[in-house]
Motif scaffolding. Structure first.
Motif, PDB file in Angstrom:
ATOM      1  N   GLY A 171     -58.010 -18.285  72.607  1.00 61.65           N
ATOM      2  CA  GLY A 171     -57.437 -18.022  73.605  1.00 61.65           C
ATOM      3  C   GLY A 171     -58.316 -17.470  74.692  1.00 61.65           C
ATOM      4  O   GLY A 171     -59.794 -17.302  74.394  1.00 61.65           O
ATOM      5  N   ALA A 172     -58.038 -17.500  76.050  1.00 63.42           N
ATOM      6  CA  ALA A 172     -58.915 -16.998  77.095  1.00 63.42           C
ATOM      7  C   ALA A 172     -59.567 -15.902  76.972  1.00 63.42           C
ATOM      8  O   ALA A 172     -60.818 -15.637  77.303  1.00 63.42           O
ATOM      9  N   CYS A 173     -58.937 -14.872  76.286  1.00 57.97           N
ATOM     10  CA  CYS A 173     -59.607 -13.517  75.991  1.00 57.97           C
ATOM     11  C   CYS A 173     -60.668 -13.585  75.121  1.00 57.97           C
ATOM     12  O   CYS A 173     -61.970 -13.369  75.454  1.00 57.97           O
ATOM     13  N   THR A 174     -60.650 -14.100  74.138  1.00 56.14           N
ATOM     14  CA  THR A 174     -61.631 -14.148  72.953  1.00 56.14           C
ATOM     15  C   THR A 174     -62.745 -15.016  73.521  1.00 56.14           C
ATOM     16  O   THR A 174     -63.816 -14.887  73.454  1.00 56.14           O
ATOM     17  N   VAL A 176     -53.967  -5.932  61.205  1.00 56.95           N
ATOM     18  CA  VAL A 176     -54.947  -7.125  60.561  1.00 56.95           C
ATOM     19  C   VAL A 176     -54.149  -8.487  60.710  1.00 56.95           C
ATOM     20  O   VAL A 176     -54.977  -9.240  60.877  1.00 56.95           O
ATOM     21  N   GLY A 177     -52.953  -8.383  60.726  1.00 57.34           N
ATOM     22  CA  GLY A 177     -52.241  -9.765  60.625  1.00 57.34           C
ATOM     23  C   GLY A 177     -51.901 -10.367  61.999  1.00 57.34           C
ATOM     24  O   GLY A 177     -51.722 -11.645  61.964  1.00 57.34           O
ATOM     25  N   ILE A 178     -52.456  -9.719  63.079  1.00 52.85           N
ATOM     26  CA  ILE A 178     -52.249 -10.221  64.318  1.00 52.85           C
ATOM     27  C   ILE A 178     -53.304 -11.547  64.525  1.00 52.85           C
ATOM     28  O   ILE A 178     -54.692 -11.176  64.235  1.00 52.85           O
ATOM     29  N   ASP A 179     -52.635 -12.438  65.129  1.00 50.40           N
ATOM     30  CA  ASP A 179     -53.682 -13.567  65.441  1.00 50.40           C
ATOM     31  C   ASP A 179     -54.612 -13.314  66.721  1.00 50.40           C
ATOM     32  O   ASP A 179     -54.150 -13.873  67.975  1.00 50.40           O
ATOM     33  N   TRP A 180     -55.591 -12.594  66.710  1.00 51.69           N
ATOM     34  CA  TRP A 180     -56.219 -11.926  67.843  1.00 51.69           C
ATOM     35  C   TRP A 180     -56.864 -13.073  68.430  1.00 51.69           C
ATOM     36  O   TRP A 180     -57.088 -13.056  69.787  1.00 51.69           O
ATOM     37  N   GLN A 181     -57.407 -14.022  67.862  1.00 51.29           N
ATOM     38  CA  GLN A 181     -58.250 -15.194  68.410  1.00 51.29           C
ATOM     39  C   GLN A 181     -57.457 -15.989  69.477  1.00 51.29           C
ATOM     40  O   GLN A 181     -57.929 -16.582  70.394  1.00 51.29           O
ATOM     41  N   HIS A 182     -56.071 -15.946  69.375  1.00 47.74           N
ATOM     42  CA  HIS A 182     -55.035 -16.664  70.363  1.00 47.74           C
ATOM     43  C   HIS A 182     -54.850 -15.765  71.697  1.00 47.74           C
ATOM     44  O   HIS A 182     -54.235 -16.247  72.570  1.00 47.74           O
ATOM     45  N   LEU A 183     -55.339 -14.578  71.480  1.00 41.87           N
ATOM     46  CA  LEU A 183     -54.968 -13.624  72.897  1.00 41.87           C
ATOM     47  C   LEU A 183     -55.868 -14.282  73.940  1.00 41.87           C
ATOM     48  O   LEU A 183     -56.807 -14.672  73.796  1.00 41.87           O
ATOM     49  N   SER A 230     -54.021 -15.124  79.367  1.00 39.39           N
ATOM     50  CA  SER A 230     -54.309 -14.973  77.906  1.00 39.39           C
ATOM     51  C   SER A 230     -52.896 -15.469  77.179  1.00 39.39           C
ATOM     52  O   SER A 230     -52.175 -15.700  77.588  1.00 39.39           O
ATOM     53  N   GLN A 231     -53.253 -15.559  75.840  1.00 35.75           N
ATOM     54  CA  GLN A 231     -52.024 -15.645  75.104  1.00 35.75           C
ATOM     55  C   GLN A 231     -51.211 -17.101  75.447  1.00 35.75           C
ATOM     56  O   GLN A 231     -49.976 -17.055  75.432  1.00 35.75           O
ATOM     57  N   SER A 232     -51.729 -17.998  75.643  1.00 38.34           N
ATOM     58  CA  SER A 232     -51.215 -19.217  76.279  1.00 38.34           C
ATOM     59  C   SER A 232     -51.874 -20.445  75.928  1.00 38.34           C
ATOM     60  O   SER A 232     -53.098 -20.522  75.880  1.00 38.34           O
ATOM     61  N   TYR A 233     -51.085 -21.540  75.684  1.00 41.79           N
ATOM     62  CA  TYR A 233     -51.529 -22.678  75.396  1.00 41.79           C
ATOM     63  C   TYR A 233     -52.438 -23.173  76.617  1.00 41.79           C
ATOM     64  O   TYR A 233     -53.582 -24.021  76.042  1.00 41.79           O
ATOM     65  N   CYS A 234     -52.102 -23.267  77.663  1.00 38.90           N
ATOM     66  CA  CYS A 234     -52.905 -23.856  78.776  1.00 38.90           C
ATOM     67  C   CYS A 234     -54.151 -23.513  78.716  1.00 38.90           C
ATOM     68  O   CYS A 234     -55.013 -24.210  79.161  1.00 38.90           O
ATOM     69  N   CYS A 235     -54.640 -22.219  78.377  1.00 39.10           N
ATOM     70  CA  CYS A 235     -55.892 -21.717  78.744  1.00 39.10           C
ATOM     71  C   CYS A 235     -57.004 -21.669  77.298  1.00 39.10           C
ATOM     72  O   CYS A 235     -57.670 -21.106  77.097  1.00 39.10           O
ATOM     73  N   GLN A 236     -56.134 -22.282  76.154  1.00 40.08           N
ATOM     74  CA  GLN A 236     -57.103 -22.282  75.165  1.00 40.08           C
ATOM     75  C   GLN A 236     -58.133 -23.128  75.039  1.00 40.08           C
ATOM     76  O   GLN A 236     -58.188 -23.977  75.789  1.00 40.08           O
ATOM     77  N   THR A 237     -59.263 -22.687  74.599  1.00 39.41           N
ATOM     78  CA  THR A 237     -60.640 -23.410  74.492  1.00 39.41           C
ATOM     79  C   THR A 237     -61.119 -23.416  72.998  1.00 39.41           C
ATOM     80  O   THR A 237     -60.663 -22.881  72.315  1.00 39.41           O
ATOM     81  N   ALA A 242     -62.957  -7.763  69.016  1.00 37.36           N
ATOM     82  CA  ALA A 242     -64.447  -8.125  68.398  1.00 37.36           C
ATOM     83  C   ALA A 242     -64.231  -9.164  67.631  1.00 37.36           C
ATOM     84  O   ALA A 242     -63.572  -9.329  66.560  1.00 37.36           O
ATOM     85  N   GLY A 243     -65.017 -10.140  68.194  1.00 37.41           N
ATOM     86  CA  GLY A 243     -65.184 -11.353  67.338  1.00 37.41           C
ATOM     87  C   GLY A 243     -63.720 -12.089  67.291  1.00 37.41           C
ATOM     88  O   GLY A 243     -62.870 -11.868  67.900  1.00 37.41           O
ATOM     89  N   LYS A 244     -63.579 -13.064  66.376  1.00 36.46           N
ATOM     90  CA  LYS A 244     -62.126 -13.580  66.502  1.00 36.46           C
ATOM     91  C   LYS A 244     -61.087 -12.999  65.692  1.00 36.46           C
ATOM     92  O   LYS A 244     -59.981 -13.484  65.840  1.00 36.46           O
ATOM     93  N   THR A 245     -61.515 -12.152  64.759  1.00 45.23           N
ATOM     94  CA  THR A 245     -60.371 -11.584  63.818  1.00 45.23           C
ATOM     95  C   THR A 245     -60.211 -10.339  64.125  1.00 45.23           C
ATOM     96  O   THR A 245     -59.122  -9.613  63.428  1.00 45.23           O
ATOM     97  N   LYS A 246     -60.826  -9.585  64.901  1.00 44.08           N
ATOM     98  CA  LYS A 246     -60.786  -8.224  65.030  1.00 44.08           C
ATOM     99  C   LYS A 246     -60.068  -7.754  66.466  1.00 44.08           C
ATOM    100  O   LYS A 246     -60.462  -8.339  67.284  1.00 44.08           O
ATOM    101  N   GLY A 247     -59.321  -6.956  66.333  1.00 40.48           N
ATOM    102  CA  GLY A 247     -58.625  -6.432  67.776  1.00 40.48           C
ATOM    103  C   GLY A 247     -57.535  -5.178  67.503  1.00 40.48           C
ATOM    104  O   GLY A 247     -57.220  -5.014  66.299  1.00 40.48           O
ATOM    105  N   CYS A 248     -57.383  -4.536  68.359  1.00 43.91           N
ATOM    106  CA  CYS A 248     -56.290  -3.477  68.255  1.00 43.91           C
ATOM    107  C   CYS A 248     -56.003  -3.108  69.717  1.00 43.91           C
ATOM    108  O   CYS A 248     -56.493  -3.411  70.756  1.00 43.91           O
TER     109      CYS A 248
END
Ligand SMILES: [Zn+2]
Ligand SMILES: [Zn+2]
Ligand SMILES: [Zn+2]
Ligand SMILES: [Zn+2]
Ligand SMILES: [Zn+2]
Ligand SMILES: [Zn+2]
Ligand SMILES: [Zn+2]
Length: 1762
Positions: A1664-1667, A1755-1762, A1649-1656, A1692-1698
């Motif tokens: 990110g890999a998790c999303t 809210v500000g965290i970039d969840w989709q890149h996790l 997760s949270q890494s360039y290598c596994c972004q799709t 949840a989705g690309k913009t929500k997380g906690c």
């Protein structure tokens, strides 16, 4: 071109592969100049193997290199094929018992808190599990990479140095045995030769600095024009910058650029272009141009010749090869060490090891880590050479550190980092101190890097340049080295060690001298300071040095000679610092009460003052040690105390404390925050031990050595209060001067602070050496005071206690004695509570309390006392005696000046005038009096015969004041104050003082039979005073009781009122929320047997339902024709019930949701918070939310926790995330069923026949309509032939009974379900809309049924109102939806669904019954049926249809069950069956008969006939979930109350269920009752080719009952998860360790997760890999465990997380997010179940919404890149 190159490569490979290792080695064995031979070989082959193409292919290169280059060396070394040679070496080897495993990034490491010599001693997981420490107190951390396992190192562990594995290898310990004896002479000689040559080669080539030339003996004859443009790593440029630049410079894609950047970051360099010199040079200049700016240097790029790169690649290979070869034999390892450390031709520093170390900062990351690892596995593993290496390291120390300081790589990539491996070994550290003077070297090196000084030679951090600041940051690691060296204390001292330690101590004092008085400050008057001065650097230094300072003292404490020497040195330096401190400052004379003293004129508020006084404080520390030492008791004359000048000692610490007081009094406000921060840190737990605490000690030292009156006068003078107390009428003057209110208040605060300081000086005697206590007393006292503020969790308590250099607080050893532990519940943490008996040790003026803590503690303690019905006085606790050196300190309490101060303040209080006094001033005086009384009492109690008690405080306070003011005695004033109405709060304390006074008087009387004459008068006086005191007391008591009674009455009334209201309030709430539920469940039906459906359905009387809109508060009845009322709802896709996570909707445009597959792979779930609104009120609310959001987005581009554009909003009442609304409806069946019902209803067979006819008719009509142009004539022909079934009127269009507003809401919710479920744009015309509605209804019911079953709850037990309301509305909505859909579409759906059970000619390709979820089918059929039935005027009722549909589906399900259960699991466990229910004989035979029919129909594909009981049991177990879902469905659909038996949990309610559903309890009898059609139905179902394939084992099918999905099983011990994750490597970048391994808790997949290598890319965005994973695994919703952080992640989705708290707790009931504390963590099942429940209830998204609303930063965290 690439392919050509590859071809060439292959061609070369072949020729290369012909090389024979044996031959070459043979040649070498004959050679006279071996070096030349080998170099020639390398010069020829290396460039042919490495760097043959632009992109490296390491596997291939290594393979060829092994064959051509390394194999001959191995052959040469072994004298035979290494395949045989190495194993032989290994066998002969006697391996050492060191583990030495080098840690990977993220690998767990363990340190034993009981046995590790210091916290850097760690074990790998294997060793830890096999060691004794697993049962000790241990700490677990994850390694940052580098470092190795210390198992087997006897110096690292106080106990248990070996694990089981490494212990086995220690037969009779011969530590000093030379490992070479296990090798033959030949091997020794040859290894020596080859190691020398190859190590030399590697070092030479790696440290080679020319870019296009090679060393002469490697230069080739013909040189190609192939170059590489090599990009190097730096820590300045960001990933993005590099990627962007590369795309520009070498024309690569973003993906390639990311690849380059990743490699550069990991290995330190990467060639980004290959070609001729020009070509590469061009790229270089672009990169340099693009990355340089005024602030930063450009990226480092070199154009290197390919052959050089090739040799360097091989050079690295050689180093790792050496590392692996020496792994076979300790003898070889020793030879390599010898080779490495052998001095080269250039003398000093010319050995290979030296050369590598000295060029460390010039090497790239990858090269560094390879040779560091080699050092670790060779030099550090060999006991003999470790020492020699340590010496080399120490000799080069200064150079290495300087290189490191200017290098920009992190310390872990620097050779300097090896210090931790060397210096923490006690014997090495000791040796380096004595032989290499290491302490001095480290300190001097450190000082050399901090050259920026002020005129007095002190450090100056102000106006540091960026470079200096950078250097300062890096040079701090030297302090760490110093700490390592000191961490293990010597057990015995040699003269050498003494000498060298003291030399080091001198250097250290020099360092402290540069800090003494640094960052001086002057009070700002008039204007505010313009710029906050820099203060952090100085404090950073102080903080880093804190442990070192403490350790220096610890060392000194171990040896008296050293201690006394150090003390003298420290004193000398202090005097130097204060050299002429009286210069320019005028001497003045102070006098009070006939005492006078000389001092200087100095005002903190006007002159420079500094917080940094490390030399004074070190001296204070040493003084305490002296006081503790034996000499102090036996030969105090030997102590170097005569040189001390107490006024000089106290001067600076006193100034510092006065500064704090003045800051507190608000006098330094204009100096800004930097000062506030400094004062904060001065007292903070991280610094106070070597700052504030020591200043107190220094003052205590001073007081104990001087006349307390003198001390107090100096103190008054420094506090700038001398005037006030030396002028008798000062107080009176104040009262008149209203104008100086501020000044008065300032002075009041200063007086309070000064009194507080005196309290501390007398009361703080818990450091061993000051008072007669030990270290545990000290910790106990700290803990008691922390817990008197409030109960605390373990980690909170740890944070409030100072840690020693081993990160230990010593808390565990005493906590049991002072506190109880309370375990945590489902949330929260475990807490320690103070034991009640410890409360008496509470000191309100405990010196480590902050002001806030003090007032909280005071409040808490008073409350406690009130609860225990005690008086609320908080008298000072009884204190331990002082050590002899400090003993005279107590006299300060009875000194004349002190008494004068007390008297003055009491006088002010008695006079009670104006601002001239404050209550807290008085409170402190009372406390001081209390302390003095306690002191006297103790003196009296412990007095021995020959001693006279000289502490006579009681006598002194009984005497009235002297002339001229003739004030009353302190005692008299206290008595006056006792009755002062304005001092109610302090009354108890004054009473306590008087009581204690009397007790002491009695004690004195008993100890001295003849009371001293002079006190007689006062006693007489007192007794008369006692009388009227008693009288007054009595009256006061009566008054108090009366008051209390009135108060009690009042509060009782109040409580009553609140209680009543509370009930009222709760009642309304419940009624409100559950209005519908209550009405529905009211027992209006008297009937005993309740039936939910069919013609015999229990008739429920009409109910009227009233609901209140949460928005406008108006009440309204739910009616067909009234305005719509709606529930806020949240629709989401779900895979919670999925049995196949690999499946997901590929193309939503084409996807047909009509038939749900039994794997339930993707469903649509609907939830609601249960809050009801008018539809129009909701519309208005939603529109305003939307408008507001649009405005907000324009203004500031902020996100919200909900996505308005997607229709999301928060429920206006509870802020629950919602995305649509469900209309509230009455049972819809009633509305349509009101038509005439004939008494005679068709049976199943007849009904099927009728329906089939009707369908046929519809189809015929449909064909006619659908194909008007082509074959219309033929169709009309058909029509003529075709007879419409009786009473069927396909032209009839029913009237929609609902109001417009309800219709609109039906459409709204239907469209929302469609939009979310299929992820399509809303389209209310789409034929799939009704199907999605029915599906969501079925899926939601199924998921509820699963939850109820898993929790063993009754089907119709009490449900939360919101759930009940939601299901009811959802079911009724789904049933009414057809009225707003196209009739023919719904009819079409019905026909198709129906055809899956009763085949017709028009539907050929329907799924077979194995692939249909029967409950979804049932819901679809039942809810679509009215569309057909409304045109049927034959008299068949809707109820009849429902019943027959239900029975038909049930039968199909039974066949499905028989087919799937009998083949998959061959009836296991007969003994298990014994205790279960058994079938009645009749049922058993029925099911057997049915099975035989089935056997016939499948054409003997079902071979065996299982026992009847087994079949029966399978059917019953398999069908139960279906029946339960059906019962829920019909219950909500028709509103028939549930049978009371099913509202409670208990044994299976199978019979009740069947009754309620109008089924025979022997389900198989359904087939017998309808045997006319049974056979043909079964035949048609079994005819499907899929059934045949399944029976023949060619495919799988879902078997029943489907098990509930659970989150994956987690291990009990968290470290096994860490270990698992450390073995996990990124799936995309070939074996790289993942930085943020993250575990999907739903399916168990580990992700990078949270890494360039596994972004799709997902829907056009990088994720990110998790999303990405959530999209396939959880339909957008995911639950993860971030393993390194020990943190649960909800997405949840690309913009929500906690983030959510993890289910792992330590022994103190706390989680450890971020794994910072390292306590062992264990799984908490309850908490894990809670997370699982959130998931099963589809509440994850809701939870995220609430978390984001509560914490906007989420809210500000970039969840989709996790
Ligand atoms: Zn190990
Ligand atoms: Zn071990
Ligand atoms: Zn241990
Ligand atoms: Zn309303
Ligand atoms: Zn709500
Ligand atoms: Zn990755
Ligand atoms: Zn998953």
């Amino acid at each position: 071109m690439a392919s050509e190159l590859e071809l060439e490569m292959q061609a070369i490979d072949r020729s290369l592969l012909e090389c024979s290792a044996e031959e070459i080695a043979g040649k070498w064995l004959q050679a006279t100049d071996l070096t030349r031979e080998v170099y020639q070989h390398l010069a020829h082959y290396v460039p042919k193997i490495y760097c043959r193409s632009p992109n490296p292919c390491p596997q291939k290169e290594d393979m060829v290199a092994q064959h051509v280059l390394l194999a001959p060396m191995e052959w040469y070394l072994c004298g035979e094929d290494s395949e045989f040679g190495f194993p032989k070496l290994q066998q002969a080897n006697k391996p050492s018992h060191l583990c030495g495993r080098v840690f990977k990034v993220g690998e767990p490491t363990y340190s034993c808190r009981d046995c590790a010599v210091d916290p850097t001693c760690v074990l790998c997981m294997d060793c830890f599990l096999g060691s004794i420490h697993r049962d000790h107190r241990y700490r677990m951390t994850t390694s940052g990479g580098g470092g190795f396992c210390d198992c087997g190192d006897t110096e690292a562990w106080k106990e248990g140095p070996y694990c089981q594995k490494h212990e086995l290898n220690t037969p009779e310990i011969e530590e000093e045995e030379d490992p070479l004896v296990h090798l033959s002479e030949d091997v020794i000689a040859r290894s020596y030769n080859i190691f020398t040559i190859m190590f030399q080669y590697a070092v030479e080539i790696l440290t080679w600095e020319k870019e296009s030339e090679l060393p002469a003996d490697l230069e080739m004859v013909e040189k190609s024009d192939t170059y590489y443009c090599m990009l190097f790593n730096d820590e300045v440029h960001t990933y993005e910058q590099v990627i962007y630049t590369l795309q520009k410079a070498v024309n690569c894609t973003q993906k390639e650029a990311i690849g380059f950047a990743t490699t550069v970051d990991r290995d330190g360099r990467r060639s980004v272009r290959c070609g001729d010199f020009q070509y590469c040079e061009q790229a270089k200049s672009i990169i340099v141009r693009n990355t340089s700016s005024r602030q930063t240097k450009p990226l480092k790029v070199q154009v290197m010749h390919s052959s050089l790169v090739a040799h360097q690649s091989f050079g690295l290979k050689v180093l790792s090869w050496l590392g692996s070869v020496i792994g076979y034999s300790d003898g070889l390892r020793r030879i390599l060490c010898q080779v490495g450390l052998q001095e080269g031709p250039d003398g000093e520093n010319s050995s290979l090891v030296d050369r590598l170390m000295l060029s460390d900062s010039k090497l790239w990351k990858g090269a560094r880590s390879v040779y560091h690892q080699l050092f670790m596995s060779s030099l550090l593993m060999d006991l003999k050479y470790k020492k020699l290496f340590a010496v080399r390291f120490a000799k080069n120390y200064e150079r290495l550190q300087s290189d490191y300081v200017t290098d920009d790589h992190d310390r872990e990539f620097s050779i300097a980092d090896l210090s931790v491996q060397i210096f923490t070994v006690p014997s090495l550290a000791r040796m380096l101190i004595t032989e290499e003077n290491l302490m001095t070297i480290i300190i001097k090196t450190f000082m050399d890097h901090l050259r920026h000084r002020d005129t007095q030679g002190r450090f100056q951090f102000e106006r540091y340049t960026a470079l200096q600041a950078f250097k300062f940051r890096r040079v701090q690691s030297l302090i760490l080295d110093l700490k390592y060296v000191l961490i293990s204390k010597p057990t015995e001292w040699s003269d050498d060690l003494r000498e060298k330690f003291l030399e080091g101590f001198d250097a250290f004092l020099e360092l402290l001298k540069c800090m003494q008085g640094m960052d001086p400050i002057t009070r700002q008057v008039g204007q505010h300071i313009e710029m906050e001065p820099e203060w952090e650097a100085a404090f950073t230094l102080q903080m880093k040095l804190t442990h070192v300072i403490s350790m220096m003292q610890d060392w000194c404490a171990l040896d008296e000679k050293v201690l006394i020497e150090a003390y003298k040195k420290c004193l000398t330096v202090l005097m130097q610092c204060h050299g002429g401190f009286t210069d320019g400052e005028q001497p003045i004379t102070l006098s009070i009460c006939g005492h006078s003293v000389e001092t200087i004129r100095y005002c903190v508020s006007q002159e420079k003052v500094s917080i940094h006084l490390p030399v004074s404080r070190l001296l204070a520390g040493l003084h305490v040690l002296l006081s503790k030492s034996e000499v102090a008791y036996k030969f105090p004359e030997l102590l170097p105390l005569s040189e001390l000048s107490p006024p000089m000692l106290i001067e600076h610490p006193l100034r510092c404390l006065v500064l704090c007081a003045q800051v507190h009094a608000g006098m330094w406000r204009r100096n800004g925050f930097s000062l506030v921060n400094q004062i904060y840190y001065y007292h903070n737990v991280k610094c106070r031990r070597e700052m504030f605490d020591k200043d107190i000690v220094m003052l205590q030292t001073g007081v104990s050595m001087m006349d307390p009156n003198h001390f107090l006068m100096i103190m008054l003078s420094r506090f700038e209060l001398y005037q006030i107390f030396s002028t008798p009428d000062y107080g009176k003057r104040f009262s008149s001067e209203i104008t100086h209110k501020d000044v008065v208040q300032q002075n009041n605060t200063l007086i309070e602070e000064m009194l507080y300081l005196i309290i501390m000086l007398v009361g703080e005697r818990f450091s061993p050496g000051v008072g007669q206590v030990n270290a545990t007393d000290d910790i106990k006292r700290e803990i008691i005071h922390q817990l008197s503020i409030k109960p605390m969790a373990h980690s909170e308590l740890v944070k409030s206690l100072p840690e020693d250099e081993n990160k230990e607080t010593g808390m565990e050893s005493v906590i049991e004695a002072v506190a109880h532990f309370k375990k945590p519940g489902l949330t929260g943490r475990g807490m320690y509570e103070l034991k009640p008996e410890c409360a008496k040790e509470f000191n309100l003026y405990f010196y480590h309390f902050s002001r806030a803590e003090q007032s909280k503690a005071e409040e808490a303690q008073r409350k406690l006392k009130r609860q225990n019905r005690e008086d609320t006085a908080l008298p000072p606790p009884v204190l331990p005696p002082f050590c002899p050196l400090f003993a005279s300190l107590v006299n300060i309490l009875q000194s004349d000046v002190m008494l004068c101060i007390m008297r003055t303040i009491l006088q002010w209080a008695v006079e009670h005038n104006g601002y001239a006094w404050s209550e807290s001033m008085l409170q402190r005086v009372l406390h001081l009096i209390g302390m003095a009384l306690q002191e006297e009492k103790q003196h009296l109690e412990n007095v021995t015969e020959e001693h006279v008690v000289t502490f006579t405080f009681t006598q002194k306070i009984s005497k009235p004041g002297e002339a001229p003011n003739n004030s009353p005695s302190i005692l008299a004033m206290l008595e006056t104050l006792q009755n002062a109405p304005y001092l109610e709060v302090h009354k108890d304390m004054i009473r306590w003082i008087l009581k204690t006074f009397n007790a002491i008087k009695k004690l004195r009387e008993s100890s001295s039979p003849s009371p001293v004459a002079e006190t007689e008068g006062t006693i007489m006086e007192e007794s008369s005073r006692d009388k009227d005191k008693a009288e007054r007391k009595r009256k006061a008591e009566i008054a108090r009781l009366r008051r209390e009674k009135i108060m009690a009455q009042m509060s009782e009334m109040q409580r009553h009122f609140i209680d009543e209201n509370k009930e009222l309030f709760q009642q309304t709430l419940e009624l409100d929320a559950s209005a519908s539920a209550v009405l529905d469940n009211s027992p209006v039906v008297s009937d005993k047997t309740l039936t939910a459906l069919g013609p015999a359905q229990t008739q429920v009387p009409e109910q009227r339902q009233f609901v209140t809109c949460i928005l406008c508060q108006e009440e309204q009845e739910v009616k067909v024709e009234s305005k719509a009322m709606v529930l806020a709802a949240f629709v989401q896709r779900s895979t919670v019930l999925s049995k196949d996570r690999s499946k997901f909707i590929q193309d939503p445009e084409k996807y047909d949701p009509l038939f749900m597959h039994p794997d339930l792979s993707c469903g649509t779930h609907t939830g609601s918070c249960g809050h009801i609104m008018h539809a129009h009120c909701w519309q208005r609310y939603f529109d305003s939310v939307q408008a507001k959001e649009q405005r907000r987005q324009q203004r500031l581009r902020l996100h919200t926790s909900y996505d308005v554009e997607n229709g999301e909003f928060l429920c206006p009442l509870c802020e629950c995330l919602s995305n649509t609304v469900i209309p509230l409806l009455l049972p819809p069946r009633k509305i349509f069923n009101s038509r005439l019902n004939f008494s005679d209803q068709p049976n199943l067979t007849q009904w099927i026949r009728t329906i089939s006819q009707q369908i046929k008719a519809l189809q015929a009509l449909g064909k006619e309509e659908g194909t008007p142009h082509t074959t219309s004539s033929k169709n009309s022909e058909n029509m003529d032939e075709f007879q419409l079934p009786e009473g069927f009127r396909p032209d009839f269009r029913p009237k929609n009974p609902y109001s417009e507003s309800i219709k609109e809401m039906l459409k709204t919710f239907g469209t929302a379900t469609y939009k979310v479920g299929l992820k399509l744009h809303p389209n209310e015309e789409d034929p799939r809309v009704p199907v999605m509605c029915w599906g969501s209804c079925a899926y939601t019911i199924q998921s509820l049924e699963r939850i109820l079953s898993d929790e063993d709850k009754p089907l119709f037990g009490p449900l939360p109102c919101r759930l009940d309301d939601c299901l009811r509305s959802l079911t009724r909505f789904a049933a009414a939806h057809w009225t707003v859909a196209s009739l023919s579409v719904v009819q079409g759906h019905f026909c198709k669904l129906f055809a899956s059970l009763v085949p017709d000619d028009n539907h050929g390709d329907l799924p077979c019954i194995l692939d249909i979820d029967m409950f979804h089918l049932l819901v679809g059929l039942v809810l679509a049926f009215p569309a057909l039935q409304c045109q049927d005027f034959s008299g068949t009722s809707l109820g009849t249809g429902d019943l027959h549909i239900f029975r038909l589906v049930t039968m199909a399900h039974i066949i499905q069950l028989l087919l799937t259960s009998c083949t998959v699991i061959p009836y296991l466990s007969e003994e298990n069956g014994m205790d279960e229910e058994s079938p009645a004989g009749e049922e058993e035979s029925a099911v057997l008969a049915l099975y035989k029919t089935l056997q016939q129909c499948t054409g003997s594909a079902l071979k065996e006939v299982p026992p009847g009981w087994h079949l029966w049991r399978n059917v019953r177990a398999g069908i139960l979930p279906f029946l339960k879902c059906s019962a829920l469905f019909f219950h909500y659909l028709n509103g028939v109350p549930s049978p009371p038996e099913m509202q409670v949990s208990g044994a299976s309610h199978f019979e009740h269920l069947c009754n309620y559903l109008s089924l025979p309890s022997n389900l198989v009898s359904l087939f017998q009752e309808n045997n006319e059609i049974t056979k043909s139905l079964i035949e048609s179902w079994c005819h499907n080719i899929e059934v045949k394939r399944y029976l023949e084992g060619e495919r799988d099918a879902i078997s029943y009952p489907r098990e509930s999905n659970k989150l994956i099983d987690l291990p009990e011990d968290y470290s096994s998860l860490i270990n698992q994750a450390s073995n996990f490597s990124c799936p995309k970048s070939g074996g790289d360790k993942s930085r943020a391994p993250t575990l999907c808790l739903v399916c168990g997949t580990l992700l990078c997760s949270q890494s360039y290598c596994c972004q799709t890319e997902l829907e056009g965005e990088d994720v990110g890999a998790c999303t990405a994973h959530t999209y396939s695994c959880g339909s957008g919703v995911g639950i993860f465990l971030r393993v390194r952080e020990c943190q649960v992640l909800f997405l949840a989705g690309k913009t929500k997380g906690c983030f959510y708290s993890p289910p792992y707790l330590d022994d103190y009931g706390e989680t450890d997010q971020g794994l910072r504390r390292g306590n062992p963590l264990h799984l908490c099942q309850e908490r894990f179940k809670k997370i699982q429940k959130l998931w099963q209830q589809h509440s994850v998204t809701e939870e995220i919404g609430h978390a984001q609303e509560a914490n906007q930063t989420l809210v500000g965290i970039d969840w989709q890149h996790l």
